[in-house]
Design an enzyme around this catalytic site. Structure first.
Site, PDB file in Angstrom:
ATOM      1  N   CYS A 113       0.837  -1.208   0.000  1.00  0.00           N
ATOM      2  CA  CYS A 113       0.000   0.000   0.000  1.00  0.00           C
ATOM      3  C   CYS A 113       0.866   1.250   0.000  1.00  0.00           C
ATOM      4  CB  CYS A 113      -0.909   0.019   1.228  1.00  0.00           C
ATOM      5  SG  CYS A 113      -2.414  -0.955   1.064  1.00  0.00           S
ATOM      6  N   GLU A 219      -6.940  -0.291   7.072  1.00  0.00           N
ATOM      7  CA  GLU A 219      -6.780   0.923   6.267  1.00  0.00           C
ATOM      8  C   GLU A 219      -5.511   0.798   5.432  1.00  0.00           C
ATOM      9  OE1 GLU A 219      -8.709   3.613   5.996  1.00  0.00           O
ATOM     10  OE2 GLU A 219     -10.170   3.199   7.583  1.00  0.00           O
ATOM     11  N   CYS A 220      -5.510   1.463   4.274  1.00  0.00           N
ATOM     12  CA  CYS A 220      -4.332   1.368   3.404  1.00  0.00           C
ATOM     13  C   CYS A 220      -3.230   2.313   3.844  1.00  0.00           C
ATOM     14  CB  CYS A 220      -4.724   1.669   1.967  1.00  0.00           C
ATOM     15  SG  CYS A 220      -5.415   3.317   1.738  1.00  0.00           S
ATOM     16  N   GLY A 221      -3.574   3.275   4.701  1.00  0.00           N
ATOM     17  CA  GLY A 221      -2.575   4.229   5.170  1.00  0.00           C
ATOM     18  C   GLY A 221      -2.850   5.650   4.697  1.00  0.00           C
ATOM     19  N   LEU A 222      -3.698   5.799   3.692  1.00  0.00           N
ATOM     20  CA  LEU A 222      -3.983   7.156   3.206  1.00  0.00           C
ATOM     21  C   LEU A 222      -4.614   8.005   4.298  1.00  0.00           C
ATOM     22  CD1 LEU A 222      -5.553   6.421  -0.311  1.00  0.00           C
ATOM     23  CD2 LEU A 222      -3.185   6.969   0.246  1.00  0.00           C
TER      24      LEU A 222
END
Ligand code: SF4
Length: 253
Positions: A113, A219-222
């Site tokens: 990610c 969550e992807c981190g965005l």
């Protein structure tokens, strides 16, 4: 942070349309939005097409999207007249596969990610001060406490005009404006990301239960670790943002 708190209190009563209009007036050419072009993305994309069609709409092309998502993205961008900006990993697809193989999403999804989503968004956001996204509090426990305005430690303002909306609000807006549906939604995918990391969800499940199912990742981190490069400059002071005077109906569109 007093100003941010006051704005957040005010925006809890305001429509997504009003918040987006405020953001465009406040940040002018120093703002962008991102979209994953799902069914739930449509209210934000539709309002932006009405309020500010020149706003850059960043799509993070990870190389792992469903073909249906890419086709839906192009259909919506054309229909709404969006200023679509497609971002990809800094390394070529061939270099990525050579270095990491085609199963990094399984072995190290956070790294996957970061390479394919977080870093490309950081690059797209260089020189900008604000970022609009369509996250909602009802999507998952991880998003339940999202504020409408948040400031990263680096100073970027994250704007979540739909934080107070529910899944039902999205459906009502789509029906009222005769907006289409991502083709996989009817197949049991309420939240759609990369194909290897997305599964259908039971009707009574949380909207994001099918994302990284069976992994310790939500969550992807965005929305959690987005970082600005050092050359972004001095963080914007929240207290430099003037308080707004909003008039009229506070209902969502
Ligand atoms: S969602 Fe999955 S495939 Fe997509 S970038 Fe993240 S780990 Fe990789």
């Amino acid at each position: 942070m007093r100003n941010l708190e006051k704005l957040n209190q005010e925006f809890e009563k305001r429509s997504a349309h009003e918040i987006i209009a405020w953001a465009m007036e406040q940040f002018a050419s120093r703002i962008a939005m991102s979209s994953s072009f799902q069914t739930q993305s449509l209210p934000l994309l539709h309002i932006v097409s009405q309020v500010s069609p020149e706003l850059p709409v960043i799509f993070l092309d990870t190389g792992y999207h469903f073909p249906e998502t890419l086709a839906f993205r192009d259909e919506i961008a054309e229909r709404f007249g969006l200023n679509l900006k497609i971002m990809r990993a800094a390394m070529s697809r061939a270099a990525f596969l050579k270095q990491y193989g085609d199963d990094l999403y399984r072995r190290n999804p956070d790294l996957c990610c970061y390479i394919n989503k977080v870093e490309p968004l950081e690059r797209a956001m260089q020189g900008l001060d604000a970022w609009i996204s369509g996250i909602r509090r009802d999507q998952s426990p991880a998003r339940a406490h999202a504020s409408i305005l948040e400031q990263t430690p680096q100073g970027t303002i994250r704007i979540h005009p739909f934080a107070t909306w529910t899944r039902e609000d999205v459906e009502r807006y789509r029906a009222d404006h005769d907006l289409p549906e991502h083709p996989l939604t009817a197949q049991g995918y309420p939240s759609i990301g990369c194909a290897p990391c997305t599964q259908p969800v039971a009707p009574d499940g949380n909207e994001r239960d099918g994302r990284w199912a069976n992994q310790n990742k939500t969550e992807c981190g965005l929305h959690t670790v987005l970082r600005q490069p050092p050359e972004h400059g001095q963080p914007l002071s929240v207290d430099s943002i003037p308080l707004i005077q909003l008039q009229g109906d506070s209902g969502d569109d």
